[in-house]
Design a protein around this motif. Structure first.
Motif, PDB file in Angstrom:
ATOM      1  N   TYR A   1      35.571 -29.783 -33.232  1.00  0.00           N
ATOM      2  CA  TYR A   1      35.412 -28.344 -33.070  1.00  0.00           C
ATOM      3  C   TYR A   1      36.069 -27.840 -31.792  1.00  0.00           C
ATOM      4  O   TYR A   1      36.051 -28.517 -30.763  1.00  0.00           O
ATOM      5  CB  TYR A   1      33.923 -27.978 -33.049  1.00  0.00           C
TER       6      TYR A   1
ATOM      7  N   THR B   1      31.505 -25.270 -30.437  1.00  0.00           N
ATOM      8  CA  THR B   1      30.397 -25.477 -31.358  1.00  0.00           C
ATOM      9  C   THR B   1      29.062 -25.180 -30.685  1.00  0.00           C
ATOM     10  O   THR B   1      28.871 -25.468 -29.497  1.00  0.00           O
ATOM     11  CB  THR B   1      30.414 -26.918 -31.922  1.00  0.00           C
TER      12      THR B   1
ATOM     13  N   THR C   1      37.274 -27.189 -37.102  1.00  0.00           N
ATOM     14  CA  THR C   1      36.732 -25.826 -37.173  1.00  0.00           C
ATOM     15  C   THR C   1      36.898 -25.168 -35.815  1.00  0.00           C
ATOM     16  O   THR C   1      36.618 -25.784 -34.792  1.00  0.00           O
ATOM     17  CB  THR C   1      35.245 -25.847 -37.568  1.00  0.00           C
TER      18      THR C   1
ATOM     19  N   ARG D   1      32.012 -22.798 -34.490  1.00  0.00           N
ATOM     20  CA  ARG D   1      30.953 -23.184 -35.425  1.00  0.00           C
ATOM     21  C   ARG D   1      29.600 -22.887 -34.806  1.00  0.00           C
ATOM     22  O   ARG D   1      29.361 -23.162 -33.629  1.00  0.00           O
ATOM     23  CB  ARG D   1      31.048 -24.679 -35.730  1.00  0.00           C
TER      24      ARG D   1
ATOM     25  N   ARG E   1      25.246 -23.128 -35.757  1.00  0.00           N
ATOM     26  CA  ARG E   1      24.117 -23.447 -36.635  1.00  0.00           C
ATOM     27  C   ARG E   1      22.813 -23.199 -35.882  1.00  0.00           C
ATOM     28  O   ARG E   1      22.609 -23.721 -34.797  1.00  0.00           O
ATOM     29  CB  ARG E   1      24.185 -24.906 -37.095  1.00  0.00           C
TER      30      ARG E   1
ATOM     31  N   GLU F   1      37.328 -24.479 -41.224  1.00  0.00           N
ATOM     32  CA  GLU F   1      37.040 -23.048 -41.065  1.00  0.00           C
ATOM     33  C   GLU F   1      37.537 -22.535 -39.721  1.00  0.00           C
ATOM     34  O   GLU F   1      37.498 -23.253 -38.721  1.00  0.00           O
ATOM     35  CB  GLU F   1      35.528 -22.777 -41.159  1.00  0.00           C
TER      36      GLU F   1
ATOM     37  N   TYR G   1      32.636 -20.164 -38.414  1.00  0.00           N
ATOM     38  CA  TYR G   1      31.654 -20.575 -39.411  1.00  0.00           C
ATOM     39  C   TYR G   1      30.260 -20.554 -38.801  1.00  0.00           C
ATOM     40  O   TYR G   1      29.966 -21.295 -37.857  1.00  0.00           O
ATOM     41  CB  TYR G   1      32.009 -21.980 -39.896  1.00  0.00           C
TER      42      TYR G   1
END
Length: 211
Positions: free
Chosen positions: A144, A147, A167, A170, A172, A190, A193
């Motif tokens: 990443y 992230t 990515t 990112r 989450r 991505e 994301y």
């Protein structure tokens, strides 16, 4: 405390370790931390740290293997960290790792830093908040560019470039994230994301391009 114009290499553990007690108003200027086994630099307990004009590279040997790792020990905190005009390259872990798993991390600023050939450029996780990242250049990350995971909040990532990664950005389980004015290209999965419990996300005026 000021550490200036020092070359640190081939250490069994960390090139620089700031922790175990109260560490206040520490400056790192013009330091090269090269080919150290665990971290280029670890900060585990501190308030008011300034890192400028320094390089953290070739960290390898035993995890986490980051250029710089902010990771408080249990019961400690890391706050008011400023990192300007630094380079992070060829680290087997992340270039810059912010891990609030066992303590709080707050008010961290990264500006005008360059990242290349790290596992990931920048990572923020768990109990971390008020993180501002601007004008960074991240290239050739294995995973990443940037992230975030595990609950961090109040993060800004602005006016930066990410090139060649899995990515670009990112997230989450993150909250109150502002992604604006970035150029992200040559990603294999991505560009940006967010998933699984993320909320209050603003994504504005970014340029995404892939082959």
């Amino acid at each position: 405390v000021k550490i200036e114009n020092v070359y640190i290499s081939n250490c069994w553990g960390d090139g620089i370790y700031i922790g175990k007690g109260s560490n206040y108003n520490v400056q790192i200027d013009g330091v090269v931390s090269d080919n150290n086994r665990r971290q280029g630099m670890s900060i585990t307990s501190a308030d008011s740290i300034l890192v400028v004009n320094s390089k953290f590279k070739n960290t390898n040997g035993i995890a986490p293997q980051a250029g710089i790792d902010l990771e408080p020990n249990t019961g400690s905190s890391v706050k008011h960290v400023e990192v300007f005009n630094c380079e992070f390259s060829n680290n087997l872990g992340r270039g810059f790792d912010i891990v609030g798993l066992t303590g709080n991390i707050s008010y961290v600023t990264l500006d005008s830093c360059r990242f290349s050939n790290n596992n990931s450029g920048i990572a923020v996780s768990h109990n971390a908040n008020n993180i501002t990242i601007t004008n960074v250049d991240i290239k050739k990350s294995v995973n990443y560019g940037f992230t975030m995971a595990g609950g961090p909040k109040d993060i800004k990532f602005q006016n930066s470039k990410i090139d060649s990664c899995l990515t670009g950005v990112r997230g989450r389980a993150v909250e109150n994230i502002h992604i604006e004015g970035n150029e992200i290209k040559n990603y294999s999965a991505e560009g940006i994301y967010f998933y699984e419990g993320s909320k209050s996300i603003k994504v504005l005026n970014n340029t995404l391009q892939t082959n």
